[in-house]
Design a protein around this motif. Structure first.
Motif, PDB file in Angstrom:
ATOM      1  N   SER A 116      51.136 -68.745  32.746  1.00  0.00           N
ATOM      2  CA  SER A 116      52.520 -69.154  32.850  1.00  0.00           C
ATOM      3  C   SER A 116      53.378 -68.008  33.339  1.00  0.00           C
ATOM      4  O   SER A 116      53.016 -66.845  33.247  1.00  0.00           O
ATOM      5  N   PHE A 156      56.101 -65.400  32.934  1.00  0.00           N
ATOM      6  CA  PHE A 156      56.649 -64.735  31.768  1.00  0.00           C
ATOM      7  C   PHE A 156      58.080 -64.308  32.060  1.00  0.00           C
ATOM      8  O   PHE A 156      58.389 -63.846  33.145  1.00  0.00           O
ATOM      9  N   PHE A 192      48.697 -64.033  17.825  1.00  0.00           N
ATOM     10  CA  PHE A 192      49.206 -64.282  19.176  1.00  0.00           C
ATOM     11  C   PHE A 192      49.147 -65.749  19.591  1.00  0.00           C
ATOM     12  O   PHE A 192      49.714 -66.111  20.630  1.00  0.00           O
ATOM     13  N   GLY A 193      48.446 -66.575  18.848  1.00  0.00           N
ATOM     14  CA  GLY A 193      48.404 -67.996  19.140  1.00  0.00           C
ATOM     15  C   GLY A 193      47.339 -68.408  20.128  1.00  0.00           C
ATOM     16  O   GLY A 193      46.611 -69.369  19.916  1.00  0.00           O
ATOM     17  N   SER A 194      47.237 -67.681  21.235  1.00  0.00           N
ATOM     18  CA  SER A 194      46.292 -68.011  22.304  1.00  0.00           C
ATOM     19  C   SER A 194      46.142 -66.789  23.204  1.00  0.00           C
ATOM     20  O   SER A 194      46.859 -65.792  23.050  1.00  0.00           O
ATOM     21  N   ARG A 195      45.206 -66.883  24.152  1.00  0.00           N
ATOM     22  CA  ARG A 195      45.047 -65.788  25.103  1.00  0.00           C
ATOM     23  C   ARG A 195      46.310 -65.633  25.934  1.00  0.00           C
ATOM     24  O   ARG A 195      46.744 -64.512  26.213  1.00  0.00           O
ATOM     25  N   SER A 196      46.925 -66.741  26.359  1.00  0.00           N
ATOM     26  CA  SER A 196      48.176 -66.661  27.118  1.00  0.00           C
ATOM     27  C   SER A 196      49.273 -65.990  26.296  1.00  0.00           C
ATOM     28  O   SER A 196      50.063 -65.196  26.814  1.00  0.00           O
ATOM     29  N   GLY A 197      49.314 -66.321  25.000  1.00  0.00           N
ATOM     30  CA  GLY A 197      50.284 -65.679  24.127  1.00  0.00           C
ATOM     31  C   GLY A 197      50.053 -64.182  24.004  1.00  0.00           C
ATOM     32  O   GLY A 197      51.000 -63.392  23.950  1.00  0.00           O
ATOM     33  N   GLU A 245      51.255 -62.572  27.320  1.00  0.00           N
ATOM     34  CA  GLU A 245      52.714 -62.524  27.384  1.00  0.00           C
ATOM     35  C   GLU A 245      53.264 -61.453  26.442  1.00  0.00           C
ATOM     36  O   GLU A 245      54.176 -60.699  26.807  1.00  0.00           O
ATOM     37  N   THR A 246      52.696 -61.385  25.245  1.00  0.00           N
ATOM     38  CA  THR A 246      53.138 -60.370  24.292  1.00  0.00           C
ATOM     39  C   THR A 246      52.867 -58.973  24.819  1.00  0.00           C
ATOM     40  O   THR A 246      53.704 -58.062  24.688  1.00  0.00           O
TER      41      THR A 246
END
Length: 210
Positions: free
Chosen positions: A2, A4, A65-70, A73-74
């Protein structure tokens, strides 16, 4: 991945959202993730590999982090905020206290050096013109350059500072710097030498490319 939204820091160091062990553990995970990317690119960063190198459970990373994407982004936001703090509040020459020319040179060096660690993430986050130049964090970089250029007396040459800042930022675009390294064999030192050449020519100083 996504798109960022790169952050703009609102407070100087010393007021973190997390404290104690949680903040230290988060910092450790992000540092290890950044090192994995530096060594093998974004695709090398998996939750399994991060957990293994950090010596923790994969579930812990997912909870944080919730997910790899998270995680990605972090990581990008973390490195961007850290960089902003360096040139807003850090020691000279990147931070306040040095002459404007020295700060301009230090800024370019820092951006060029960051590409090895976060360039792929930055490139992915700025995949269209709006995200390359329009997000608040990028505008903050432009304002920083404008302040330094004015302090160094660049306006006395009659140059359009606003357009000049965009041109300078374009020369430091992560995608361009990475392309030069991959496809043209241009290393970070040569990129920095050219940045110094640009700064010195803008400020009407004698400068030569090595």
């Amino acid at each position: 991945m996504s798109k960022f939204l790169l952050p703009v820091i609102s407070n100087p160091p010393g007021d973190p959202a997390e404290r104690g062990d949680a903040a230290r553990n988060r910092q450790k995970l992000l540092e290890i993730a950044a090192q994995i990317i530096a060594e093998g690119g974004v695709e090398a960063l998996t939750m399994d590999r991060l957990a293994e190198q950090a010596g923790t459970g994969k579930g812990t990373i997912f909870r944080r982090f919730g997910s790899r994407s998270g995680l990605l982004e972090t990581l990008l936001n973390h490195t961007e905020k850290a960089f902003q703090r360096e040139w807003m509040f850090g020691p000279p020459p990147l931070g306040p206290g040095a002459e404007p020319r020295e700060r301009l040179l230090a800024y370019g060096r820092a951006v060029i050096d960051r590409v090895a660690i976060t360039g792929e993430l930055q490139e992915a986050a700025r995949e269209d013109a709006e995200h390359r130049f329009g997000v608040p964090a990028v505008q903050l970089h432009r304002m920083h350059l404008a302040m330094l250029l004015r302090a160094a007396g660049a306006e006395s040459t009659g140059v359009d500072i606003q357009l000049l800042c965009y041109a300078l930022l374009a020369s430091l675009e992560p995608g361009l710097l990475r392309f030069q390294r991959r496809n043209n064999g241009i290393d970070a030192e040569r990129q920095y030498e050219f940045w110094q050449y640009l700064v010195d020519r803008i400020l009407n100083r004698e400068a030569e490319l090595s």
